[in-house]
Design a protein around this motif. Structure first.
Motif, short mmCIF file in Angstrom:
data_model
loop_
_atom_site.label_atom_id
_atom_site.label_comp_id
_atom_site.label_asym_id
_atom_site.label_seq_id
_atom_site.Cartn_x
_atom_site.Cartn_y
_atom_site.Cartn_z
N PHE A 1 0.88 -1.17 0.00
CA PHE A 1 0.00 0.00 0.00
C PHE A 1 0.91 1.22 0.00
O PHE A 1 1.49 1.59 1.02
N ASP A 2 1.06 1.81 -1.18
CA ASP A 2 2.02 2.90 -1.40
C ASP A 2 1.37 4.25 -1.15
O ASP A 2 0.42 4.62 -1.83
N THR A 3 1.91 4.99 -0.18
CA THR A 3 1.42 6.33 0.11
C THR A 3 2.50 7.38 -0.14
O THR A 3 2.31 8.54 0.21
N LEU A 4 3.62 6.97 -0.74
CA LEU A 4 4.76 7.87 -0.92
C LEU A 4 5.08 8.18 -2.37
O LEU A 4 5.51 9.28 -2.70
N GLY A 5 4.91 7.19 -3.25
CA GLY A 5 5.24 7.40 -4.66
C GLY A 5 6.74 7.48 -4.89
O GLY A 5 7.55 7.10 -4.05
N GLY A 6 7.12 7.98 -6.07
CA GLY A 6 8.52 8.20 -6.39
C GLY A 6 9.35 6.93 -6.33
O GLY A 6 8.92 5.85 -6.74
N VAL A 7 10.57 7.05 -5.79
CA VAL A 7 11.48 5.91 -5.73
C VAL A 7 10.93 4.79 -4.87
O VAL A 7 11.20 3.61 -5.10
N ASN A 8 10.14 5.13 -3.85
CA ASN A 8 9.55 4.10 -3.00
C ASN A 8 8.55 3.23 -3.77
O ASN A 8 8.45 2.04 -3.52
N LEU A 9 7.84 3.85 -4.69
CA LEU A 9 6.92 3.08 -5.54
C LEU A 9 7.72 2.15 -6.44
O LEU A 9 7.35 0.98 -6.62
N ILE B 1 9.60 -6.25 -4.18
CA ILE B 1 9.40 -7.07 -2.97
C ILE B 1 8.16 -7.96 -3.06
O ILE B 1 7.88 -8.73 -2.14
N LEU B 2 7.43 -7.86 -4.18
CA LEU B 2 6.19 -8.62 -4.31
C LEU B 2 6.43 -10.01 -4.88
O LEU B 2 7.34 -10.22 -5.70
N LYS B 3 5.62 -10.96 -4.47
CA LYS B 3 5.63 -12.27 -5.11
C LYS B 3 4.86 -12.18 -6.43
O LYS B 3 4.03 -11.26 -6.61
N PRO B 4 5.07 -13.07 -7.37
CA PRO B 4 4.27 -13.06 -8.61
C PRO B 4 2.78 -13.13 -8.27
O PRO B 4 2.35 -13.92 -7.41
N GLY B 5 2.01 -12.29 -8.92
CA GLY B 5 0.58 -12.22 -8.62
C GLY B 5 0.24 -11.21 -7.55
O GLY B 5 -0.94 -11.01 -7.22
N GLY B 6 1.27 -10.54 -6.99
CA GLY B 6 1.03 -9.56 -5.95
C GLY B 6 0.44 -8.26 -6.48
O GLY B 6 0.28 -8.08 -7.70
N ASN B 7 0.16 -7.35 -5.57
CA ASN B 7 -0.52 -6.10 -5.92
C ASN B 7 0.17 -4.90 -5.29
O ASN B 7 0.64 -4.97 -4.14
N ILE B 8 0.19 -3.81 -6.04
CA ILE B 8 0.52 -2.50 -5.49
C ILE B 8 -0.72 -1.63 -5.64
O ILE B 8 -1.29 -1.51 -6.73
N VAL B 9 -1.14 -1.03 -4.53
CA VAL B 9 -2.19 -0.02 -4.58
C VAL B 9 -1.54 1.29 -4.14
O VAL B 9 -0.96 1.37 -3.05
N SER B 10 -1.60 2.30 -5.00
CA SER B 10 -0.93 3.56 -4.72
C SER B 10 -1.91 4.73 -4.70
O SER B 10 -2.78 4.83 -5.56
N VAL C 1 3.15 -8.59 -11.50
CA VAL C 1 2.29 -8.07 -10.44
C VAL C 1 1.30 -7.08 -11.05
O VAL C 1 1.36 -6.76 -12.23
N THR C 2 0.39 -6.61 -10.22
CA THR C 2 -0.64 -5.66 -10.67
C THR C 2 -0.46 -4.33 -9.96
O THR C 2 -0.29 -4.28 -8.73
N TYR C 3 -0.48 -3.25 -10.74
CA TYR C 3 -0.43 -1.89 -10.19
C TYR C 3 -1.81 -1.27 -10.33
O TYR C 3 -2.41 -1.28 -11.40
N GLN C 4 -2.32 -0.70 -9.22
CA GLN C 4 -3.60 -0.01 -9.24
C GLN C 4 -3.47 1.34 -8.55
O GLN C 4 -2.85 1.44 -7.48
N PHE C 5 -4.06 2.35 -9.16
CA PHE C 5 -4.09 3.67 -8.56
C PHE C 5 -5.43 3.86 -7.87
O PHE C 5 -6.48 3.46 -8.39
N LEU C 6 -5.40 4.46 -6.68
CA LEU C 6 -6.62 4.68 -5.91
C LEU C 6 -6.88 6.16 -5.70
O LEU C 6 -6.00 6.88 -5.22
N PHE C 7 -8.06 6.59 -6.07
CA PHE C 7 -8.55 7.90 -5.69
C PHE C 7 -9.82 7.65 -4.88
O PHE C 7 -10.82 7.18 -5.40
N MET C 8 -9.75 7.95 -3.59
CA MET C 8 -10.83 7.60 -2.68
C MET C 8 -12.17 8.18 -3.13
O MET C 8 -12.26 9.34 -3.53
N GLN C 9 -13.22 7.36 -3.04
CA GLN C 9 -14.57 7.81 -3.35
C GLN C 9 -15.42 7.75 -2.09
O GLN C 9 -15.31 6.81 -1.29
#
Length: 264
Positions: A140-148, A154-163, A202-210
């Motif tokens: 769960f990425d809340t920083l972006g940039g190099v941290n993203l 660090i993810l296993k295959p099939g893992g997820n990033i939500v930023s 892995v899967t990358y997803q962007f989140l804009f809270m609703q």
């Protein structure tokens, strides 16, 4: 700063405090135990006084961990910036869901995030998380940039990033039913993220809270049950808004910083 409301609820008239964050506004009448969580889309929930600050932080965490990835018991999640406003709620929610939680925080913030339930705390001043973690199910990425960028490794295959701090991609555009050209622009802007996702499987997803009244009510119930504890770092009056912004800019807040507005 005003709130456009049309509620069939008891009138909220005098001595209001308005706590505004993004597109959500909480109205509190002194002398009563109710807060009104309101947003321009018309969704609302009546929530108890101790839960007012759960709205944006809680909904962001809920939609990241539950709506987008359906975090399951036993899965491993890295929550960036665990002592921040979103991080303090996300840690608690992930633990409630039964996950193993790692987080990044300074040494001074380590006691707080451990108290909230973090299983592993990485002092980002001393060590980079990608040197320690591997085979994780979610970041769960809340920083972006190099941290993203590091999060992919660090993810296993099939893992997820939500930023919430990266860029919106084509998937985000399709999920939100944006026009084809805007979705195409999102895809173009995130080509590197897409390449990294393919490289690491892995899967990358962007989140804009609703805003979501049902989810807010569920979060409120967890607060009332003592399973989520909103962390409010400091409260500033409106006249000290610049001081509040300066304090947030220092990056030292542990939880939420609130600005109150007295309304006649």
């Amino acid at each position: 700063m005003t709130a456009q409301t049309h509620l069939s609820r008891p009138a909220v008239s005098h001595h209001l405090k308005i706590l505004k964050d993004a597109d959500l506004v909480t109205l509190r009448k002194e002398g009563t135990k109710y807060y009104y969580a309101v947003n321009p889309n018309g969704n609302f929930a009546v929530i108890q006084s101790t839960t007012a600050m759960i709205q944006t932080l809680g909904l962001t965490s809920y939609q990241a961990l539950i709506d987008l990835v359906q975090l399951k018991p036993g899965q491993k999640v890295l929550i960036q910036a665990g002592a921040g406003g979103v991080g303090t709620i996300a840690i608690q929610l992930a633990k409630y869901l039964g996950a193993y939680v790692a987080t990044t925080a300074s040494a001074s913030s380590a006691p707080l995030v451990k108290k909230l339930g973090a299983d592993l705390v990485i002092d980002y001043h001393q060590q980079s998380f990608d040197e320690v973690l591997h085979d994780y199910d979610l970041v769960f990425d809340t920083l972006g940039g190099v941290n993203l960028r590091k999060a992919f490794t660090i993810l296993k295959p099939g893992g997820n990033i939500v930023s919430v701090s990266g860029l919106p991609n084509g998937q985000f555009g399709r999920r939100r039913h944006y026009s084809w050209w805007k979705t195409w622009l999102f895809s173009l802007a995130t080509l590197n993220l897409t390449r990294w996702a393919h490289k690491y499987h892995v899967t990358y997803q962007f989140l804009f809270m609703q805003a979501n009244g049902r989810e807010l009510a569920e979060l409120t119930a967890l607060v009332e049950q003592g399973k989520l504890q909103p962390q409010i770092d400091r409260v500033f009056p409106l006249a000290q808004t610049q001081a509040a912004l300066d304090y947030v800019a220092q990056g030292r807040a542990h939880g939420k910083v609130v600005v109150t507005v007295a309304a006649e």
